[in-house]
Scaffold this motif. Structure first.
Motif, PDB file in Angstrom:
ATOM      1  N   PHE A   1      11.961  -6.052  -3.378  1.00 52.87           N
ATOM      2  CA  PHE A   1      12.479  -5.142  -4.458  1.00 52.87           C
ATOM      3  C   PHE A   1      12.334  -4.330  -4.741  1.00 52.87           C
ATOM      4  CE2 PHE A   1      13.943 -10.307  -5.174  1.00 52.87           C
ATOM      5  CZ  PHE A   1      15.328  -9.525  -4.614  1.00 52.87           C
ATOM      6  N   LEU A   2      10.420  -3.960  -5.183  1.00 50.09           N
ATOM      7  CA  LEU A   2       9.615  -3.166  -5.129  1.00 50.09           C
ATOM      8  C   LEU A   2      10.137  -2.181  -4.925  1.00 50.09           C
ATOM      9  CD1 LEU A   2       6.471  -4.901  -6.568  1.00 50.09           C
ATOM     10  CD2 LEU A   2       7.697  -3.628  -8.590  1.00 50.09           C
ATOM     11  N   ALA A   3      10.621  -1.647  -3.562  1.00 49.22           N
ATOM     12  CA  ALA A   3      10.515  -0.893  -2.674  1.00 49.22           C
ATOM     13  C   ALA A   3      11.854  -0.381  -2.840  1.00 49.22           C
ATOM     14  CB  ALA A   3      10.550  -1.470  -0.932  1.00 49.22           C
ATOM     15  N   TYR A   4      12.478  -0.647  -2.980  1.00 48.89           N
ATOM     16  CA  TYR A   4      13.794  -0.673  -3.318  1.00 48.89           C
ATOM     17  C   TYR A   4      13.739   0.349  -4.743  1.00 48.89           C
ATOM     18  CZ  TYR A   4      18.783  -1.488  -6.013  1.00 48.89           C
ATOM     19  OH  TYR A   4      19.847  -1.200  -6.465  1.00 48.89           O
ATOM     20  N   GLN A   5      12.852  -0.420  -5.379  1.00 51.57           N
ATOM     21  CA  GLN A   5      13.479  -0.019  -7.299  1.00 51.57           C
ATOM     22  C   GLN A   5      12.454   1.288  -7.332  1.00 51.57           C
ATOM     23  OE1 GLN A   5      11.300  -2.443 -10.057  1.00 51.57           O
ATOM     24  NE2 GLN A   5      12.574  -4.208  -9.392  1.00 51.57           N
TER      25      GLN A   5
ATOM     26  N   LYS B   1       5.452  11.062   1.478  1.00 50.71           N
ATOM     27  CA  LYS B   1       5.749  11.047   2.432  1.00 50.71           C
ATOM     28  C   LYS B   1       5.761   9.500   2.774  1.00 50.71           C
ATOM     29  CE  LYS B   1       4.519  14.510   5.700  1.00 50.71           C
ATOM     30  NZ  LYS B   1       3.978  15.303   4.627  1.00 50.71           N
ATOM     31  N   ALA B   2       5.223   8.654   1.821  1.00 47.61           N
ATOM     32  CA  ALA B   2       4.548   7.496   1.872  1.00 47.61           C
ATOM     33  C   ALA B   2       6.335   6.646   2.021  1.00 47.61           C
ATOM     34  CB  ALA B   2       3.677   6.716   1.108  1.00 47.61           C
ATOM     35  N   LEU B   3       7.124   7.236   1.357  1.00 46.03           N
ATOM     36  CA  LEU B   3       8.712   6.028   1.653  1.00 46.03           C
ATOM     37  C   LEU B   3       9.278   6.052   3.449  1.00 46.03           C
ATOM     38  CD1 LEU B   3      10.107   5.633  -1.587  1.00 46.03           C
ATOM     39  CD2 LEU B   3       8.613   4.398  -0.396  1.00 46.03           C
ATOM     40  N   ASP B   4       9.061   7.620   3.518  1.00 48.54           N
ATOM     41  CA  ASP B   4       9.277   7.794   5.444  1.00 48.54           C
ATOM     42  C   ASP B   4       8.257   6.482   6.287  1.00 48.54           C
ATOM     43  OD1 ASP B   4      11.426   9.469   4.739  1.00 48.54           O
ATOM     44  OD2 ASP B   4      10.055  11.413   4.392  1.00 48.54           O
ATOM     45  N   VAL B   5       7.226   6.503   5.830  1.00 51.50           N
ATOM     46  CA  VAL B   5       6.318   5.929   6.732  1.00 51.50           C
ATOM     47  C   VAL B   5       6.859   4.264   6.557  1.00 51.50           C
ATOM     48  CG1 VAL B   5       3.790   5.306   7.254  1.00 51.50           C
ATOM     49  CG2 VAL B   5       4.587   8.084   6.530  1.00 51.50           C
ATOM     50  N   LEU B   6       7.549   4.079   5.225  1.00 54.84           N
ATOM     51  CA  LEU B   6       7.908   2.456   4.883  1.00 54.84           C
ATOM     52  C   LEU B   6       8.622   2.120   5.424  1.00 54.84           C
ATOM     53  CD1 LEU B   6       7.510  -0.191   3.220  1.00 54.84           C
ATOM     54  CD2 LEU B   6       9.255   1.115   1.655  1.00 54.84           C
TER      55      LEU B   6
ATOM     56  N   GLY C   1       0.950  -1.514   0.383  1.00 53.05           N
ATOM     57  CA  GLY C   1      -0.058  -0.177   0.152  1.00 53.05           C
ATOM     58  C   GLY C   1       0.818   1.357   0.237  1.00 53.05           C
ATOM     59  N   LEU C   2       2.542   1.453   0.924  1.00 53.51           N
ATOM     60  CA  LEU C   2       2.745   2.284   1.083  1.00 53.51           C
ATOM     61  C   LEU C   2       3.399   2.668  -0.470  1.00 53.51           C
ATOM     62  CD1 LEU C   2       3.356   2.225   5.035  1.00 53.51           C
ATOM     63  CD2 LEU C   2       2.524   3.629   4.060  1.00 53.51           C
ATOM     64  N   ILE C   3       4.344   1.482  -1.755  1.00 56.59           N
ATOM     65  CA  ILE C   3       4.609   1.746  -2.333  1.00 56.59           C
ATOM     66  C   ILE C   3       3.776   2.270  -3.143  1.00 56.59           C
ATOM     67  CG2 ILE C   3       7.412   0.703  -1.590  1.00 56.59           C
ATOM     68  CD1 ILE C   3       6.106  -1.418  -3.059  1.00 56.59           C
ATOM     69  N   ASP C   4       2.702   1.783  -3.884  1.00 57.33           N
ATOM     70  CA  ASP C   4       1.601   2.650  -4.278  1.00 57.33           C
ATOM     71  C   ASP C   4       1.051   3.440  -4.205  1.00 57.33           C
ATOM     72  OD1 ASP C   4       1.668  -0.247  -5.872  1.00 57.33           O
ATOM     73  OD2 ASP C   4       0.057  -1.080  -4.663  1.00 57.33           O
ATOM     74  N   ALA C   5       1.097   4.395  -2.775  1.00 55.95           N
ATOM     75  CA  ALA C   5       0.855   5.883  -2.557  1.00 55.95           C
ATOM     76  C   ALA C   5       1.533   6.335  -3.139  1.00 55.95           C
ATOM     77  CB  ALA C   5       0.700   5.573  -1.223  1.00 55.95           C
ATOM     78  N   HIS C   6       3.007   6.200  -3.047  1.00 61.25           N
ATOM     79  CA  HIS C   6       4.355   6.962  -2.997  1.00 61.25           C
ATOM     80  C   HIS C   6       4.523   6.560  -4.812  1.00 61.25           C
ATOM     81  CE1 HIS C   6       7.987   7.741  -3.796  1.00 61.25           C
ATOM     82  NE2 HIS C   6       8.415   6.795  -4.883  1.00 61.25           N
ATOM     83  N   GLN C   7       4.184   5.633  -5.255  1.00 63.90           N
ATOM     84  CA  GLN C   7       4.015   5.358  -6.761  1.00 63.90           C
ATOM     85  C   GLN C   7       3.353   5.737  -7.569  1.00 63.90           C
ATOM     86  OE1 GLN C   7       7.097   4.455  -8.145  1.00 63.90           O
ATOM     87  NE2 GLN C   7       6.933   4.263 -10.172  1.00 63.90           N
ATOM     88  N   PHE C   8       2.057   5.601  -7.173  1.00 64.96           N
ATOM     89  CA  PHE C   8       0.979   6.198  -7.603  1.00 64.96           C
ATOM     90  C   PHE C   8      -0.048   7.113  -7.460  1.00 64.96           C
ATOM     91  CE2 PHE C   8       1.761   1.307  -8.492  1.00 64.96           C
ATOM     92  CZ  PHE C   8       2.324   1.515  -9.920  1.00 64.96           C
ATOM     93  N   ALA C   9      -0.259   7.819  -6.160  1.00 67.64           N
ATOM     94  CA  ALA C   9      -0.412   8.955  -6.072  1.00 67.64           C
ATOM     95  C   ALA C   9      -0.015  10.004  -5.638  1.00 67.64           C
ATOM     96  CB  ALA C   9      -2.042   8.296  -5.033  1.00 67.64           C
ATOM     97  N   ALA C  10       1.622   9.854  -5.476  1.00 65.85           N
ATOM     98  CA  ALA C  10       2.599  11.000  -6.075  1.00 65.85           C
ATOM     99  C   ALA C  10       2.094  11.083  -4.187  1.00 65.85           C
ATOM    100  CB  ALA C  10       1.529  12.638  -6.821  1.00 65.85           C
ATOM    101  N   ASP C  11       2.293  10.230  -2.819  1.00 64.49           N
ATOM    102  CA  ASP C  11       2.458  10.499  -1.499  1.00 64.49           C
ATOM    103  C   ASP C  11       3.924  10.970  -1.529  1.00 64.49           C
ATOM    104  OD1 ASP C  11       2.687  10.573   1.013  1.00 64.49           O
ATOM    105  OD2 ASP C  11       0.268   9.581   0.695  1.00 64.49           O
TER     106      ASP C  11
ATOM    107  N   PHE D   1      16.235  -2.443   1.306  1.00 67.49           N
ATOM    108  CA  PHE D   1      15.223  -3.383   0.777  1.00 67.49           C
ATOM    109  C   PHE D   1      15.424  -3.697   0.122  1.00 67.49           C
ATOM    110  CE2 PHE D   1      13.119   0.842   2.885  1.00 67.49           C
ATOM    111  CZ  PHE D   1      12.256  -0.070   3.262  1.00 67.49           C
ATOM    112  N   ARG D   2      16.824  -4.090  -0.972  1.00 65.15           N
ATOM    113  CA  ARG D   2      17.331  -4.931  -1.403  1.00 65.15           C
ATOM    114  C   ARG D   2      17.657  -6.402  -0.802  1.00 65.15           C
ATOM    115  NH1 ARG D   2      21.555  -2.549  -4.083  1.00 65.15           N
ATOM    116  NH2 ARG D   2      23.068  -3.497  -2.117  1.00 65.15           N
TER     117      ARG D   2
END
Ligand SMILES: [Zn+2]
Length: 602
Positions: free
Chosen positions: A220-224, A171-176, A159-169, A231-232
């Motif tokens: 892996f997706l979080a790392y990418q 803060k999401a990666l810090d939360v992750l 949910g968090l990596i998708d919030a970052h990637q697809f909903a321009a959030d 994360f990798r």
């Protein structure tokens, strides 16, 4: 050089096999979610229903178990079912309170992807609001006495990596990063199979059901996506090589006895190991694992895993399940896992059989899932039992399948088309529009079709300027000799080989029209090799479900005489010497009893 190749050379790890990706074409690319629009049809309806339902859920209700476990004020109603923070859960009794908050991340992911598809402002705002409100609840205490820490963390992370990637959030990666710090003290040193978990001392059995072996894909997706190198490294740590990927890569079928959905899901972790690290071993593991799934575990619908377990080939247990269980296929989760692994394998190998497999699961399983209700009632199992088979809602509210359902329906568009430098691949035949920039021109392909009720599709090309590229059409392996492709009314020359993508190479002009007619004939598929006379009628991509309780045995030739009641109809019928039988596709069955498999004689 593709992203995957660049990452592979930058991050080669000692454990990974030497990549020989240089000899392989770069994977096909996925389109952006916004580049594919589903037009009116059953796929669009399911997506819209899920989008609206999750957009309407109360934020406080969604956050309640996290706030409670952090000792914070927790206003709002209890969600109920698996989602609540409740001490009632008993692995041999009630599942109320099984995995508090488990599917929060999947609802967030489904909404983030739905925003990317639609651009809906309220959806983006809800995603960002939920991430902001979730952040202060993160504490390692959340996982104290928690049955499945890896399971819930994995969904939260998605949910968090998708919030970052697809909903321009922003803060999401810090939360992750905070979320992974909170779960790490609760995770084992490596991925553990269920057998390894059962061998450890545990307070109760449900502590043995965690799914650490599914973690690497989202790590892996979080790392990418820029969450950081750790994360990798964590992804590599949780690759289940010892019990799963090593033997699979060597062609050993280790599926039997394993939990079905989570082990299909784990194959996507192997694909990310290939895409991120260039590990050929993990690609082989995913290819072999998928081949075992399709060839030794599957029903005629493309579904698999009765009672959520893989069966020993040669045991006849898949066939026996028709008399033993109504829990034949875990549908939203299973279809979600199936779509992901077939998407990865199709992109990497360009083998259209993966698209064939995806469409079988689409038309015969997930498109027939009953719509979710606002109280969390969810469709879970497809039922292929020989008697009293029907559709229904699962006994517990907000189960796993309530999380994967909004994710798979948001992915319908990106599963339907792919592209590369040469052109576009048309994978799923459904009312839709793919729209992208190529060279100096905006191109759109618009499909109009009632497939599979009508055995064909029409694709209209629009191009700002004439543009040269290939359109690759998936010609299913089942397509017969009369299959035809035409452009602007003229048959296209070339070898229409079933089981391949057929390329049409030309300079496309605005208004060009592609027409495809598939030759669909009925076949009978036995449930497994030990039950050669227990068969389901299959027509092209669709399994035909008989309504009511037809008498058997039937003659094979009679069952093969099944015909559509009228051109384009959603009903088929056949007259047998035991009486007439009416058939529908799984998607069109409502409350009526049905039967998938029939006993036949010569
Ligand atoms: Zn499920």
């Amino acid at each position: 050089m593709g992203v995957a190749t660049a990452l592979a050379s930058a991050t080669r790890l000692s454990h990974a096999d030497t990549p020989d990706s240089d000899s392989r074409a770069a994977p096909l690319q996925q389109f952006g979610y916004h580049e594919i629009e589903l037009l009116d049809g059953p796929m669009r309806r399911q997506f819209d229903e899920n989008h609206a339902l999750f957009l309407s859920l109360d934020d406080d209700m969604l956050l309640k178990p996290f706030r409670q476990r952090a000792g914070q004020p927790a206003p709002g109603e209890n969600m109920g079912g698996w989602y609540d923070n409740s001490s009632e859960f008993d692995p041999h009794g009630t599942f109320h309170g099984f995995i508090p908050g488990h599917s929060f991340g999947q609802y967030l992911s489904g909404l983030a992807r739905a925003y990317a598809v639609t651009g809906s402002q309220p959806t983006q705002e809800k995603v960002q609001r939920l991430v902001r409100a979730f952040a202060p609840t993160i504490t390692t205490k959340f996982y104290d006495d928690y049955h499945l820490p890896a399971y819930t963390y994995d969904k939260t992370a998605c949910g968090l990596i998708d919030a970052h990637q697809f909903a321009a959030d922003g803060k999401a990666l810090d939360v992750l990063n905070a979320a992974v710090d909170a779960v790490l003290p609760h995770l084992p040193a490596k991925a553990l199979s269920r057998a390894e978990q059962y061998a450890l001392p545990q307070k109760d059995e449900a502590y043995c059901w965690d799914e650490t072996y599914t973690l690497p894909e989202n790590l892996f997706l979080a790392y990418q996506r820029g969450a950081g190198d750790r994360f990798r490294d964590l992804a590599v740590r949780f690759l289940e090589d010892d019990r799963y990927f090593n033997p699979l890569s060597e062609g050993e079928n280790v599926l039997p006895g394993e939990h079905a959905y989570s082990h299909v899901n784990a194959l996507s972790s192997a694909m990310q190991a290939y895409l991120t690290l260039g590990s050929e071993k993990h690609l082989r593991a995913a290819q072999n694992g998928f081949a075992f799934l399709r060839d030794t575990q599957s029903f005629a619908t493309g579904g698999w895993g009765p009672d959520e377990l893989f069966r020993k080939p040669g045991s006849g247990e898949v066939g026996q399940s028709l008399d033993k269980t109504h829990f034949s296929f875990e549908t939203p989760c299973g279809a979600y896992g199936h779509f992901k692994i077939t998407r990865y394998l199709l992109r990497v190998t360009r083998d259209s059989h993966y698209g064939d497999s995806m469409e079988r699961v689409l038309y015969n399983t997930i498109l027939g899932a009953k719509p979710m209700k606002k109280d969390g009632s969810s469709f879970y199992y497809s039922d292929y039992n020989n008697v009293f088979a029907c559709k229904g809602y699962y006994k517990d509210k907000w189960p796993c399948c309530s999380g994967t359902f909004p994710q798979i329906t948001a992915d319908y568009g990106i599963s339907s088309y792919f592209h590369d430098a040469d052109g576009i691949y048309v994978n799923i035949f459904t009312p839709s529009r793919a729209s992208w920039i190529r060279g100096s021109s905006r191109i759109a392909l618009t499909q109009h079709t009632r497939y599979p009720y009508v055995p064909g599709t029409q694709i209209q090309v629009s191009a700002q300027n004439p543009e040269s590229f290939r359109v690759y059409l998936r010609i299913p392996a089942w397509a017969g000799a009369k299959t035809r492709v035409a452009v602007n009314g003229r048959s296209v020359e070339g070898d229409l080989t079933p089981g391949t993508f057929f390329p049409i190479n030309r300079t496309w002009n605005n208004g060009d029209r592609i027409e495809v007619e598939f030759d669909m004939t009925a076949t009978l598929e036995s449930v497994d090799p030990q039950h050669p006379d227990i068969v389901a009628p299959v027509l092209g991509p669709i399994a035909l479900f008989a309504l009511g309780r037809p008498a058997s045995p039937l003659r094979r030739s009679a069952l093969l005489g099944v015909v559509q009641t009228a051109s384009g109809s959603d009903t088929w019928h056949v007259d047998t010497d035991r009486g007439p039988i009416t058939f529908k596709s799984f998607a069109d069955i409502e409350e009526e009893q049905y039967r998938l498999y029939h006993k036949v004689e010569a």
